[in-house]
Design an enzyme around this catalytic site. Structure first.
Site, PDB file in Angstrom:
ATOM      1  N   GLU A  67       0.838  -1.200   0.000  1.00 19.98           N
ATOM      2  CA  GLU A  67       0.000   0.000   0.000  1.00 19.98           C
ATOM      3  C   GLU A  67       0.871   1.247   0.000  1.00 19.98           C
ATOM      4  O   GLU A  67       1.963   1.233   0.570  1.00 19.98           O
ATOM      5  CB  GLU A  67      -0.924  -0.008   1.228  1.00 19.98           C
ATOM      6  CG  GLU A  67      -1.922  -1.148   1.225  1.00 19.98           C
ATOM      7  CD  GLU A  67      -2.864  -1.134   2.431  1.00 19.98           C
ATOM      8  OE1 GLU A  67      -2.728  -0.225   3.282  1.00 19.98           O
ATOM      9  OE2 GLU A  67      -3.721  -2.022   2.527  1.00 19.98           O
TER      10      GLU A  67
ATOM     11  N   HIS B 266      -8.108   1.163   2.089  1.00 25.42           N
ATOM     12  CA  HIS B 266      -7.829   0.963   3.522  1.00 25.42           C
ATOM     13  C   HIS B 266      -8.613   1.966   4.376  1.00 25.42           C
ATOM     14  O   HIS B 266      -8.042   2.765   5.126  1.00 25.42           O
ATOM     15  CB  HIS B 266      -6.339   1.083   3.806  1.00 25.42           C
ATOM     16  CG  HIS B 266      -5.918   0.304   5.021  1.00 25.42           C
ATOM     17  ND1 HIS B 266      -4.717  -0.335   5.134  1.00 25.42           N
ATOM     18  CD2 HIS B 266      -6.566   0.060   6.188  1.00 25.42           C
ATOM     19  CE1 HIS B 266      -4.631  -0.936   6.314  1.00 25.42           C
ATOM     20  NE2 HIS B 266      -5.754  -0.701   6.972  1.00 25.42           N
TER      21      HIS B 266
END
Length: 529
Positions: free
Chosen positions: A261, A279
């Site tokens: 990420e 997220h």
């Protein structure tokens, strides 16, 4: 007297400042700007951060008065906890602040995937009315499999039960009786994969859970499965999921987390039946406010010299100097115990023997529990919430002390009884002026080995050639042995090989060793942070 100084390095809710109260001097800075952070942190007693401020060794070196780092959230990727501990700085976070938000997002992703909300929304806004194309499925009377029945997993199970779903769960560290009280039936992972119409993952990311849902597991699921991962990236193998969705072996997926990420170009994004979010599990106003208020209360407690429930590295309270060196060792013994047991014990004795029993050693029980649960639950485990985790799982815990220690100046043993009556034990001590950690017993076998980051234990029938077999297989796998010991109960009886190695041993290599040795048990232990 001047007031303690609290530095707020990122934007936090007004409720955070209110929770701190009038007893502190409040300063602010842009923690993401290193040039601004380093001078600002120099003379403060506490710093409150979110995710953008990096509190590393450099920042700690600049902070001569710092006593507390407070992370208004769950993750601690931006805080060097080891360096903080070495500097005597307490680190606190808000481990339960986002559990409701995370649970609700998992349910939202499940519903969105089941009803094609994202592609239907996009099509309609693009001027297309496609009712028949986006026919979905109901959750009612379907079976949902919860992988990981920690706090968030429990919340998801409760909410999906209200949808009229049948709930099964896989979690080797939860007892069946506790699950049954919640109306959840515990099953093996294979059974869950075969039975589930929907599946939601709620596990911590550890070496054991990384890639847990991979190609082999997705080959066992129903083709109508809707899979949700709002826990941690990497638990579900993204390439394996891509293959399964592409080949029609998984009907749909909802993802909030990714192995790397930020992620903006996953191959999974090409599918209309995969709904993805960046997220957002903790991204609600309520979760952010809860996090800020929680860490503000922890800062008040810490700077007031009181016990801090959410401290992740040091308990707020007086610990005898002779007891303190045993804390890291005892926590490691707890992690080794859980890895050897493969489940949570029903009864756990923390036995402390020797000179340190003249002090209050209750904190060693807490350290043991912190280690026992550290690798198997979603939330951050602290010295204070560890007993609660044990109580929630029906574990009976007992601290046993004895001033006599025949073989060692001090000895710490964790001895537990598993659900099938099997006993597991592991013992450690500190030796020399440098107080070096030594592992001295495992399941009755006497050892003397350093508990390094990577350990392995092989129990087998005592016979020639086995040590060479282990060395040869590890050598072929490019795994270097740092230390090895062999112990046995009787000549020709059972033996135990204990290894410390320089790198993790892959599961397929462990299986090869098990087969080659015809070993009764093979266990690898990863003690990395």
């Amino acid at each position: 007297m001047s007031k303690p100084v609290v530095l707020i390095a990122e934007e936090l809710s007004p409720a955070t400042v209110e929770a701190l109260g009038p007893d502190f001097e409040i300063r602010t800075c842009n923690g993401a700007d290193r040039a601004e952070l380093l001078p600002a942190i120099a003379d403060v007693d506490a710093i409150l951060v979110r995710s953008a401020t990096k509190v590393d060794a450099e920042a700690l070196a600049a902070a001569s008065r710092l006593k507390v780092i407070a992370r208004a959230g769950v993750g601690l990727d931006n805080v060097d906890v080891k360096a903080a501990t070495q500097s005597g700085v307490m680190v606190v976070n808000a481990p339960t602040s986002n559990i409701v938000s995370a649970a609700e997002l998992a349910v939202a992703l499940m519903l969105a995937a089941a009803r094609h909300v994202a592609p239907a929304n996009a099509a309609l806004k693009n001027g297309e009315w496609k009712r028949s194309k986006y026919t979905g499925i109901e959750l009612y009377e379907k079976t949902v499999g919860i992988v990981g029945l920690g706090r968030i997993g429990v919340l998801v199970a409760q909410r999906l039960s209200a949808f009229g779903m049948k709930v099964v769960a896989y979690d080797p560290y939860v007892q069946a009786g506790r699950a049954a009280q919640m109306g959840v039936r515990l099953v093996s992972l294979d059974e869950l994969l075969e039975q589930a119409d929907f599946m939601s993952v709620h596990l911590p990311k550890t070496p054991e859970t990384l890639g847990l849902i991979g190609e082999e597991q997705l080959a066992k699921v129903k083709p109508n499965l809707v899979l949700v991962n709002a826990a941690r990236g990497g638990i579900v193998d993204e390439q394996a999921l891509y293959n399964a969705v592409k080949e029609g072996r998984v009907a749909a997926a909802g993802l909030d987390v990714f192995a790397s990420e930020p992620c903006t170009d996953s191959p999974l994004f090409e599918f209309e039946n995969v709904v993805a979010t960046p997220h957002l599990g903790a991204s609600t106003d309520e979760a952010q406010e809860k996090a800020g208020v929680a860490v503000a209360k922890s800062v008040r407690l810490a700077l007031g010299g009181e016990l801090v429930p959410d401290a992740v590295n040091v308990q707020g309270g007086v610990i005898a100097e002779d007891v303190r060196p045993g804390l890291p060792l005892t926590e490691k013994l707890g992690r080794i115990f859980t890895a050897l047991a493969g489940e949570i014990a029903q009864q756990l004795d923390v036995e402390v023997r020797g000179e340190i029993t003249q002090y209050d050693v209750k904190v060693l029980e807490l350290a043991a529990l912190k280690g026992v649960f550290g690798d198997v639950v979603e939330e951050q485990v602290s010295y204070v919430n560890a007993p609660l985790l044990a109580a929630e799982r029906g574990v009976a815990v007992r601290l046993v002390t004895d001033a006599e220690s025949p073989d060692h100046r001090n000895l710490i043993t964790l001895r537990g009884t598993l659900s099938d009556g099997t006993q597991v034990s592991v013992s450690g001590t500190l030796v020399g002026i440098a107080q070096r950690e030594r592992l001295v017993e495992v399941n009755g076998y006497e050892l003397d080995i350093e508990p390094t980051e990577h350990l392995a234990f092989f129990r087998y029938s005592d016979r020639p050639g086995m040590v060479g077999t282990v060395g040869q297989i590890l050598g072929q796998a490019d795994v270097n042995i740092a230390g090895m010991q062999v112990a046995r109960d009787t000549k020709g009886g059972h033996a135990l090989v204990a290894l410390s190695v320089d790198s993790a041993i892959a599961p397929d290599v462990l299986e090869e060793i098990k087969t080659a040795m015809d070993a009764e048990s093979v266990r690898a232990v990863d003690l990395t942070e």
